[in-house]
Design an enzyme around this catalytic site. Structure first.
Site, short mmCIF file in Angstrom:
data_model
loop_
_atom_site.label_atom_id
_atom_site.label_comp_id
_atom_site.label_asym_id
_atom_site.label_seq_id
_atom_site.Cartn_x
_atom_site.Cartn_y
_atom_site.Cartn_z
N ASP A 238 0.78 -1.22 0.00
CA ASP A 238 0.06 -0.08 0.00
C ASP A 238 0.80 1.39 0.06
OD1 ASP A 238 -2.44 1.15 -0.05
OD2 ASP A 238 -2.48 1.36 1.99
N TYR B 56 1.39 5.50 -0.41
CA TYR B 56 0.83 6.77 0.27
C TYR B 56 0.80 7.89 -0.79
CZ TYR B 56 0.17 9.48 4.68
OH TYR B 56 -0.01 10.28 5.82
N HIS C 208 -4.15 14.05 0.87
CA HIS C 208 -4.45 13.37 2.11
C HIS C 208 -3.29 13.29 3.20
CE1 HIS C 208 -5.77 9.89 4.79
NE2 HIS C 208 -4.48 9.42 4.66
N GLU D 240 -10.32 4.09 3.90
CA GLU D 240 -9.60 4.82 2.82
C GLU D 240 -9.96 4.49 1.32
OE1 GLU D 240 -5.20 3.89 4.31
OE2 GLU D 240 -5.65 5.89 5.65
N GLU E 37 -8.87 4.45 -2.10
CA GLU E 37 -7.81 4.31 -2.87
C GLU E 37 -8.22 3.63 -4.28
OE1 GLU E 37 -4.42 2.52 -0.88
OE2 GLU E 37 -5.23 3.19 1.06
N ASP F 146 -9.02 0.44 2.11
CA ASP F 146 -7.82 0.26 2.96
C ASP F 146 -8.38 0.40 4.36
OD1 ASP F 146 -5.31 -0.82 3.89
OD2 ASP F 146 -4.49 1.37 4.16
N ARG G 19 -7.72 4.03 13.31
CA ARG G 19 -6.87 4.99 13.75
C ARG G 19 -6.41 5.06 15.04
NH1 ARG G 19 -5.87 6.26 8.64
NH2 ARG G 19 -7.94 7.07 7.43
N GLN H 294 -3.74 2.42 15.41
CA GLN H 294 -2.45 2.88 14.39
C GLN H 294 -1.82 4.01 15.05
OE1 GLN H 294 -3.91 4.54 10.64
NE2 GLN H 294 -1.90 4.95 10.05
N LYS I 156 -4.11 -1.65 10.00
CA LYS I 156 -4.26 -1.81 8.57
C LYS I 156 -4.53 -3.28 8.13
CE LYS I 156 -3.33 2.48 7.47
NZ LYS I 156 -4.13 3.35 6.75
N THR J 237 -8.96 -5.51 3.96
CA THR J 237 -8.88 -4.58 3.02
C THR J 237 -9.95 -5.23 1.89
OG1 THR J 237 -6.61 -4.34 3.11
CG2 THR J 237 -7.33 -3.70 0.91
N THR K 139 -4.71 6.68 -0.04
CA THR K 139 -5.62 7.39 0.26
C THR K 139 -5.82 8.71 -0.85
OG1 THR K 139 -6.14 7.00 2.49
CG2 THR K 139 -7.60 8.64 1.79
N GLU L 62 -10.01 12.94 8.01
CA GLU L 62 -10.11 14.26 7.38
C GLU L 62 -11.37 14.91 7.66
OE1 GLU L 62 -7.77 14.15 3.52
OE2 GLU L 62 -8.58 11.99 3.91
CA CA Z 1 -3.81 3.20 2.87
#
Ligand code: CA
Length: 442
Positions: free
Chosen positions: A142, A144, A149, A213, A215, A247, A251, A254, A267, A271, A374, A388
């Site tokens: 994955d 970024y 984002h 997320e 993606e 994804d 939070r 994480q 994570k 998925t 994201t 966000e």
């Molecule tokens: Ca991600």
């Protein structure tokens, strides 16, 4: 490198499958995405093709002699435990031959219409066909690459913060889990993990900040060799399909676990990918230049820089996030739009991500999954996650039915859709990428 336009993109072509000619369908004759699911004959998994509201059993069509040559061989050998991998691994010309054969078979006026219509199950309503995970995923990485984002999250975590000094030089990524990728609306169980609240020791408890997320996913086509970096000018040749990818992210888990090696359990619990694989050929009309770097940003290093990729390595895909809560389902309400964005807002192109991935010598196998990261956009309403939208829980959102959300609740269904549109071409879409949150086990 970039796939050329040909007669299969001609907007004047129509299918004998009526629903494929509706202006709002994701799957007109010009798309022809590939999937995997049970054959009507015997139930073994086979190559499927979406056309309007119907699904063609391409494996059955091949066995009936309606797809011949390379196309017939690819269709007949796809499915089973290898899923779409044989098709993805094939040379670009062979994949194009399959697309051309499918387009000819499904085009209005084709002599195949009558034999397809009369063969039991060769053409089925999409609602009756359970789709399976499209590829055998050996590995999943994955990235970024959504800078809007990345910058927004940096600011949320540290007031005034920004992405790291490496961001504009390196396509940042982490190795994720292939074993937990699912498709087709499969439930996503809320993970439990270590939660660290301010001024208290961590506790082990169900995640309280469950997020999605938004993606773009892409699949490796012809494999690469261990120890041999793929030149950026040839990187796109190794991408054989695209999907929408969620994804899912915990939070709170994480935030506590990720220093210094990056996300792990936050994570890896799930998925979700959309079941249909949209081909690079289908996306050819919708390529755009890579997003413009800001003044002062460094130019990509030579191993990430190719003129064709800079000019047409991006893809314009209008992305939408929908939510349907348990209360909305109970009231038979349709999903409502939550967020929107566009895949054109990626800082790095898929080819740059793939070239970078192999630049250290790592080999990629057919069917491997890569996620973009994201995708938020430059405008405040263009967002790809709840952290966000709701400022990490400090600014709850109110849904159209009056419910509030800072993060996902049990029973929430999140649905991603993606549409490509350009003047002079028939719009195409990705179908739905959906998953529903269920409560923590135990
Ligand atoms: Ca991600």
């Amino acid at each position: 490198m970039t796939t050329q336009l040909d007669h299969t993109h001609d907007p004047g072509r129509r299918s004998w499958v009526g629903s494929a000619n509706a202006p709002d369908t994701d799957f007109p004759l010009q798309n022809l995405p590939l999937g995997v699911g049970p054959s009507a004959a015997g139930g073994h998994s086979t190559l499927l093709v979406a056309i309007g509201d119907e699904v063609l059993d391409a494996g059955a069509a091949a066995r009936a002699g309606l797809l011949v040559g390379v196309a017939g061989e690819l269709a007949a050998t796809t499915g089973g435990p290898d899923r779409l991998n044989p098709v993805l691994a094939a040379a670009a010309d062979d994949r194009a031959a399959l697309r051309h054969a499918l387009a000819a078979l499904l085009e209005r006026g084709s002599r195949a219409e009558e034999p397809v219509r009369t063969a039991p199950g060769m053409l089925r309503p999409a609602a009756e066909v359970p789709l399976e995970l499209p590829t055998r995923i050996g590995s999943y990485t994955d990235f970024y690459a959504g800078i809007h984002h990345a910058r927004a999250v940096s600011k949320i975590l540290v007031p005034g913060g920004d992405v790291g000094a490496n961001y504009r030089w390196v396509p940042i990524a982490y190795q994720s889990r292939a074993s937990t990728v699912r498709t087709g609306g499969a439930p996503v169980r809320r993970p439990a993990g270590q939660l660290k609240r301010p001024d208290a020791d961590p506790v082990f408890a169900p995640c309280e900040k469950l997020d999605f997320e938004l993606e773009l996913g892409f699949y490796v086509g012809p494999p690469t060799e261990l120890g041999w970096p793929v030149p950026i000018g040839r990187a796109a040749d190794h991408i054989a399909g695209y999907c929408l990818l969620n994804d899912w992210s915990a939070r709170d888990i994480q935030g506590w676990e990720m220093a210094p090696l990056g996300p792990f359990l936050s994570k890896s619990f799930a998925t979700t990918v959309s079941p249909w694989v949209v081909t690079p050929d289908a996306l050819a009309p919708f390529r755009v230049p890579v997003m413009t770097r800001e003044p002062g940003d460094p130019a990509p290093l030579p191993y990430l820089s190719d003129a064709d990729d800079q000019a047409a390595g991006g893809i314009a895909i209008a992305l939408t996030v929908w939510i349907r809560t348990a209360a909305m389902r109970a009231a038979s309400q349709n999903p409502v739009q939550l967020l929107s964005s566009d895949a054109r807002h990626l800082y790095w192109t898929p080819a740059q991500m793939l070239a970078h991935h192999t630049s250290g010598g790592c080999d990629l196998q057919s069917g491997d999954l890569l996620g973009s990261g994201t995708i938020s956009g430059p405008r405040p309403e263009q967002l790809g996650s709840l952290i966000e939208l709701c400022d990490d829980g400090r600014r709850p959102a109110t849904l159209l039915n009056g419910e509030g959300r800072s993060f996902l609740a049990d029973g929430d269904e999140i649905i991603f859709t993606g549409r490509c549109a350009r003047e002079g071409f028939v719009p195409i879409g990705f179908g739905a990428c959906s998953g529903i949150i269920v409560e923590t086990e135990g």
